[in-house]
Write an enzyme that holds these catalytic residues in place. Structure first.
Site, PDB file in Angstrom:
ATOM      1  CG  HIS A 249      -5.429  -2.017   9.508  1.00 29.96           C
ATOM      2  ND1 HIS A 249      -5.698  -1.004   8.622  1.00 29.96           N
ATOM      3  CD2 HIS A 249      -5.389  -1.436  10.730  1.00 29.96           C
ATOM      4  CE1 HIS A 249      -5.855   0.143   9.281  1.00 29.96           C
ATOM      5  NE2 HIS A 249      -5.658  -0.099  10.561  1.00 29.96           N
TER       6      HIS A 249
ATOM      7  CD  GLU B 271      -6.999  -6.356   2.733  1.00 27.66           C
ATOM      8  OE1 GLU B 271      -6.110  -5.779   3.392  1.00 27.66           O
ATOM      9  OE2 GLU B 271      -7.283  -6.064   1.561  1.00 27.66           O
TER      10      GLU B 271
ATOM     11  CG  HIS C 144       0.568   6.315   4.905  1.00 30.53           C
ATOM     12  ND1 HIS C 144      -0.320   7.337   5.211  1.00 30.53           N
ATOM     13  CD2 HIS C 144      -0.044   5.163   5.264  1.00 30.53           C
ATOM     14  CE1 HIS C 144      -1.392   6.814   5.773  1.00 30.53           C
ATOM     15  NE2 HIS C 144      -1.257   5.507   5.808  1.00 30.53           N
TER      16      HIS C 144
ATOM     17  CD  GLU D  65      -7.264  -0.487   0.977  1.00 26.85           C
ATOM     18  OE1 GLU D  65      -7.192   0.616   1.579  1.00 26.85           O
ATOM     19  OE2 GLU D  65      -6.835  -1.542   1.460  1.00 26.85           O
TER      20      GLU D  65
ATOM     21  CG  HIS E  36      -8.215   4.146   0.985  1.00 24.00           C
ATOM     22  ND1 HIS E  36      -8.421   3.969   2.340  1.00 24.00           N
ATOM     23  CD2 HIS E  36      -9.410   4.554   0.487  1.00 24.00           C
ATOM     24  CE1 HIS E  36      -9.672   4.262   2.637  1.00 24.00           C
ATOM     25  NE2 HIS E  36     -10.286   4.633   1.524  1.00 24.00           N
TER      26      HIS E  36
ATOM     27  CB  THR F  68      -9.523   1.527   7.457  1.00 23.01           C
ATOM     28  OG1 THR F  68      -9.337   2.260   6.250  1.00 23.01           O
ATOM     29  CG2 THR F  68     -10.817   0.744   7.368  1.00 23.01           C
TER      30      THR F  68
ATOM     31  NE  ARG G 175      -7.939  11.175   5.590  1.00 28.05           N
ATOM     32  CZ  ARG G 175      -8.485  10.739   6.732  1.00 28.05           C
ATOM     33  NH1 ARG G 175      -7.774   9.951   7.540  1.00 28.05           N
ATOM     34  NH2 ARG G 175      -9.704  11.091   7.060  1.00 28.05           N
TER      35      ARG G 175
ATOM     36  NE  ARG H  71      -8.450   7.367   4.484  1.00 29.05           N
ATOM     37  CZ  ARG H  71      -9.316   7.038   5.442  1.00 29.05           C
ATOM     38  NH1 ARG H  71     -10.458   7.701   5.554  1.00 29.05           N
ATOM     39  NH2 ARG H  71      -9.048   6.075   6.292  1.00 29.05           N
TER      40      ARG H  71
ATOM     41  CG  ASN I 214      -1.906   1.106   1.237  1.00 27.88           C
ATOM     42  OD1 ASN I 214      -1.558   2.264   1.011  1.00 27.88           O
ATOM     43  ND2 ASN I 214      -3.161   0.798   1.519  1.00 27.88           N
TER      44      ASN I 214
END
Length: 244
Positions: free
Chosen positions: A194, A151, A10, A70, A43, A101, A49, A45, A7
């Site tokens: 996660h 998932e 970030h 995502e 993801h 999440t 963000r 969003r 992922n």
């Protein structure tokens, strides 16, 4: 092989902190591929963000690995997914005030709406995944609404592991094992993710029914110290060792 999806959200978080073009999420995705990742997760969003619409455009155009998009189950996100048709779409719960999440989708409480939402994505060729807890009710509902993949949310396990709450950690791990076994028996492909780190990944990776782990924040954080490629390579090594 247990697949590793990286992922890259970030990377975009760091970029957006200064409003510049660096670091570039697409470059991170390409480094992840070179280091042994089998997929990329991003993801998008509702509040944008971190990952932006432009990032999704760039990833779809420049990525060789499968993209797992995502997103929340909203009309806006469905339209974006149908326009891009990524390899996979993972539906996640989303609240604007959350940092990350916080739990799984309540599939059992919204079956009709989710089934209607999933159908056009599936018809467009996207593999639809639902991010859920290991609760059997949620797994059964995911099977009924037409998802190809579930998932399992490993956040509680990761939190208990970090807090050294041994009994709670063991109970959560047992729940993940049972959930993975049950989902697999229902014909679902099973992923997990996660909060996974070098310290806690092995026992999750050892669950035989899991086909893929999706890991992001820890890998991006660790890359500050050792580089993204070495961080991914070490995670890949730990996953492979756990499977052996």
């Amino acid at each position: 092989m247990l697949r590793l999806g990286v992922n890259i959200d970030h990377v975009a978080t760091i970029r957006n902190a200064r409003g510049t073009a660096w670091p570039d999420p697409l470059r991170a995705a390409k480094l992840a591929e070179d280091a042994g990742a089998q997929g990329i997760t991003a993801h998008l969003r509702e509040d944008r963000r971190h990952i932006s619409d432009r990032d999704i455009d760039a990833l779809m155009a420049g990525l060789r690995l499968p993209l797992n998009l995502e997103m929340a189950a909203t009309a806006e996100m469905q339209e974006i997914a149908l326009r891009h048709r990524p390899h996979a779409v993972c539906l996640v719960p989303e609240r604007r005030e959350e940092r990350t999440t916080e739990g799984g989708l309540n599939v059992a409480g919204d079956e009709a709406a989710l089934a209607a939402f999933i159908a056009p994505l599936r018809d467009a060729g996207c593999r639809v995944s639902l991010f859920i807890s290991h609760d059997p009710r949620q797994i059964e509902a995911a099977s009924r609404v037409g998802a190809a993949v579930v998932e399992l949310h490993t956040g509680a396990y990761a939190d208990f592991h970090a807090a050294r709450e041994v009994d709670a950690c063991e109970a959560e791990l047992a729940g993940l094992r049972k959930g993975a076994s049950y989902a697999h028996a229902l014909g679902l492909e099973v992923h997990a993710g996660h909060g996974l780190t070098f310290e806690n990944v092995a026992r999750v990776a050892a669950i035989p029914e899991l086909a893929e782990l999706n890991i992001g924040h820890f890998l991006i954080a660790e890359s500050v110290f050792i580089g993204l490629g070495p961080a991914i390579a070490e995670m890949r090594r730990l996953m492979d060792e756990a499977r052996r």
